[in-house]
Write a protein that holds these residues in place. Structure first.
Motif, mmCIF file in Angstrom:
data_model
loop_
_atom_site.group_PDB
_atom_site.id
_atom_site.type_symbol
_atom_site.label_atom_id
_atom_site.label_comp_id
_atom_site.label_asym_id
_atom_site.label_seq_id
_atom_site.Cartn_x
_atom_site.Cartn_y
_atom_site.Cartn_z
ATOM 1 N N VAL A 256 0.758 -1.236 -0.124
ATOM 2 C CA VAL A 256 -0.028 -0.106 -0.022
ATOM 3 C C VAL A 256 0.823 1.295 -0.126
ATOM 4 N N VAL A 257 0.588 2.163 -0.809
ATOM 5 C CA VAL A 257 1.026 3.598 -0.645
ATOM 6 C C VAL A 257 -0.027 4.554 -0.273
ATOM 7 N N GLY A 258 0.322 5.419 0.817
ATOM 8 C CA GLY A 258 -0.691 6.590 1.165
ATOM 9 C C GLY A 258 0.036 7.831 0.855
ATOM 10 N N PHE A 259 -0.525 8.852 0.171
ATOM 11 C CA PHE A 259 -0.248 10.089 -0.173
ATOM 12 C C PHE A 259 -1.360 11.067 0.040
ATOM 13 N N LEU A 260 -0.844 12.350 0.246
ATOM 14 C CA LEU A 260 -1.720 13.481 0.236
ATOM 15 C C LEU A 260 -2.544 13.892 -0.986
ATOM 16 N N ASP A 261 -3.949 13.732 -0.925
ATOM 17 C CA ASP A 261 -4.618 14.434 -2.053
ATOM 18 C C ASP A 261 -4.627 15.913 -2.379
ATOM 19 N N VAL A 262 -4.196 15.888 -3.763
ATOM 20 C CA VAL A 262 -3.922 17.011 -4.373
ATOM 21 C C VAL A 262 -4.805 18.216 -4.276
ATOM 22 N N ARG A 263 -5.975 17.660 -4.215
ATOM 23 C CA ARG A 263 -7.153 18.473 -3.891
ATOM 24 C C ARG A 263 -8.152 18.271 -2.733
ATOM 25 N N PRO A 264 -7.147 18.461 -1.384
ATOM 26 C CA PRO A 264 -7.900 18.194 -0.266
ATOM 27 C C PRO A 264 -9.219 18.426 0.006
ATOM 28 N N VAL A 265 -10.268 17.977 0.495
ATOM 29 C CA VAL A 265 -11.257 18.364 1.136
ATOM 30 C C VAL A 265 -10.945 19.164 2.344
ATOM 31 N N PHE A 266 -10.103 18.610 3.107
ATOM 32 C CA PHE A 266 -9.344 19.477 4.243
ATOM 33 C C PHE A 266 -7.898 19.253 4.313
ATOM 34 N N LYS A 267 -7.138 19.968 4.916
ATOM 35 C CA LYS A 267 -5.535 19.371 4.975
ATOM 36 C C LYS A 267 -5.352 18.456 5.556
ATOM 37 N N GLY A 268 -4.405 17.423 5.049
ATOM 38 C CA GLY A 268 -4.271 16.152 5.526
ATOM 39 C C GLY A 268 -5.197 15.160 5.122
ATOM 40 N N HIS A 269 -6.039 15.484 3.867
ATOM 41 C CA HIS A 269 -6.753 14.288 3.379
ATOM 42 C C HIS A 269 -5.808 13.497 2.677
ATOM 43 N N VAL A 270 -5.899 12.152 2.904
ATOM 44 C CA VAL A 270 -4.949 11.195 2.483
ATOM 45 C C VAL A 270 -5.767 10.301 1.592
ATOM 46 N N LEU A 271 -4.965 9.670 0.433
ATOM 47 C CA LEU A 271 -5.422 8.847 -0.393
ATOM 48 C C LEU A 271 -4.582 7.443 -0.259
ATOM 49 N N LEU A 272 -5.177 6.462 0.070
ATOM 50 C CA LEU A 272 -4.215 5.178 -0.094
ATOM 51 C C LEU A 272 -4.679 4.285 -0.889
ATOM 52 N N VAL A 273 -3.587 3.947 -1.932
ATOM 53 C CA VAL A 273 -4.063 2.798 -2.855
ATOM 54 C C VAL A 273 -3.131 1.555 -2.680
ATOM 55 N N PRO A 274 -3.602 0.343 -3.201
ATOM 56 C CA PRO A 274 -2.874 -0.891 -3.447
ATOM 57 C C PRO A 274 -1.846 -0.525 -4.365
ATOM 58 N N ARG A 275 -0.723 -1.010 -4.352
ATOM 59 C CA ARG A 275 0.505 -0.795 -5.255
ATOM 60 C C ARG A 275 0.037 -1.765 -6.589
ATOM 61 N N GLN A 276 -0.721 -2.685 -6.357
ATOM 62 C CA GLN A 276 -1.159 -3.480 -7.399
ATOM 63 C C GLN A 276 -2.267 -2.706 -8.169
ATOM 64 N N HIS A 277 -2.469 -2.595 -9.610
ATOM 65 C CA HIS A 277 -3.271 -1.763 -10.336
ATOM 66 C C HIS A 277 -4.886 -2.521 -10.232
ATOM 67 N N VAL A 278 -5.442 -2.092 -9.427
ATOM 68 C CA VAL A 278 -6.739 -2.551 -9.478
ATOM 69 C C VAL A 278 -7.838 -1.343 -9.485
ATOM 70 N N VAL A 279 -9.023 -1.403 -10.124
ATOM 71 C CA VAL A 279 -9.650 -0.234 -10.377
ATOM 72 C C VAL A 279 -10.898 -0.051 -9.102
ATOM 73 N N THR A 280 -11.599 -1.181 -8.816
ATOM 74 C CA THR A 280 -12.721 -1.169 -7.874
ATOM 75 C C THR A 280 -12.573 -1.826 -6.794
ATOM 76 N N LEU A 281 -13.366 -1.889 -5.805
ATOM 77 C CA LEU A 281 -13.269 -2.701 -4.777
ATOM 78 C C LEU A 281 -13.420 -4.053 -4.874
ATOM 79 N N SER A 282 -14.345 -4.177 -5.921
ATOM 80 C CA SER A 282 -14.755 -5.674 -6.587
ATOM 81 C C SER A 282 -13.559 -6.434 -6.885
ATOM 82 N N ASP A 283 -12.593 -5.489 -7.427
ATOM 83 C CA ASP A 283 -11.463 -6.224 -8.142
ATOM 84 C C ASP A 283 -10.167 -6.377 -7.033
#
Ligand code: DGP
Length: 138
Positions: free
Chosen positions: A27-54
């Motif tokens: 997993v990689v976590g990084f700041l959203d470039v257009r945060p709702v509030f400062k500190g808004h983080v996006l977490l992504v699996p390293r593996q390319h999957v599109v949706t939760l079902s995947d």
């Protein structure tokens, strides 16, 4: 495994700049470039999957335990009172690489239920709806 045309695969690979807050094997976590509030983080699996079902089952715990850790860090470190943790799947999903939003929340921050309209069930409708979901789960 990774998609050369995917923005978040580029962040995972380090070829697209981002402000990284956490990295694990999965997993990689990084700041959203257009945060709702400062500190808004996006977490992504390293593996390319599109949706939760995947999302492969072995990645469910790594992704959501990372979300738990980041949510705790946002409250303890940034002084937020709470968090909003969410994910768009297909509809309103602007980047086609699964990402969990972890948004700092504080009472009076102006975000009221994410501005979602609410509806009501007609008589008997809730049971029909629940039965449909139960059948789909079976
Ligand atoms: P969603 O709309 O749920 O798909 O969220 C996608 C988020 O991705 C949105 O809040 C803005 C963020 N975002 C878009 N492009 C970039 C980028 O290049 N870098 C970073 N850090 N975030 C991005």
């Amino acid at each position: 495994m990774n998609d050369p045309d995917c923005l978040f695969c580029g962040i995972v690979a380090g070829t697209t700049p981002a402000t990284i807050v956490m990295e694990t094997d999965d997993v990689v976590g990084f700041l959203d470039v257009r945060p709702v509030f400062k500190g808004h983080v996006l977490l992504v699996p390293r593996q390319h999957v599109v949706t939760l079902s995947d999302l492969p089952e072995p990645l469910i715990v790594p992704l959501f335990s990372a979300a738990q850790r980041v949510a705790d860090a946002i409250t303890s470190g940034l002084g937020a009172q709470g968090t909003f943790v969410a994910m768009n799947n297909v509809v309103s999903q602007s980047v086609a690489h699964l990402h969990v939003h972890v948004v700092p929340r504080t009472k009076g921050d102006g975000l009221r239920g994410f501005f979602w309209p609410r509806t009501k069930y007609a008589d008997g409708e809730a049971e029909t709806c629940a039965a449909t979901i139960r059948e789909a789960l079976a």
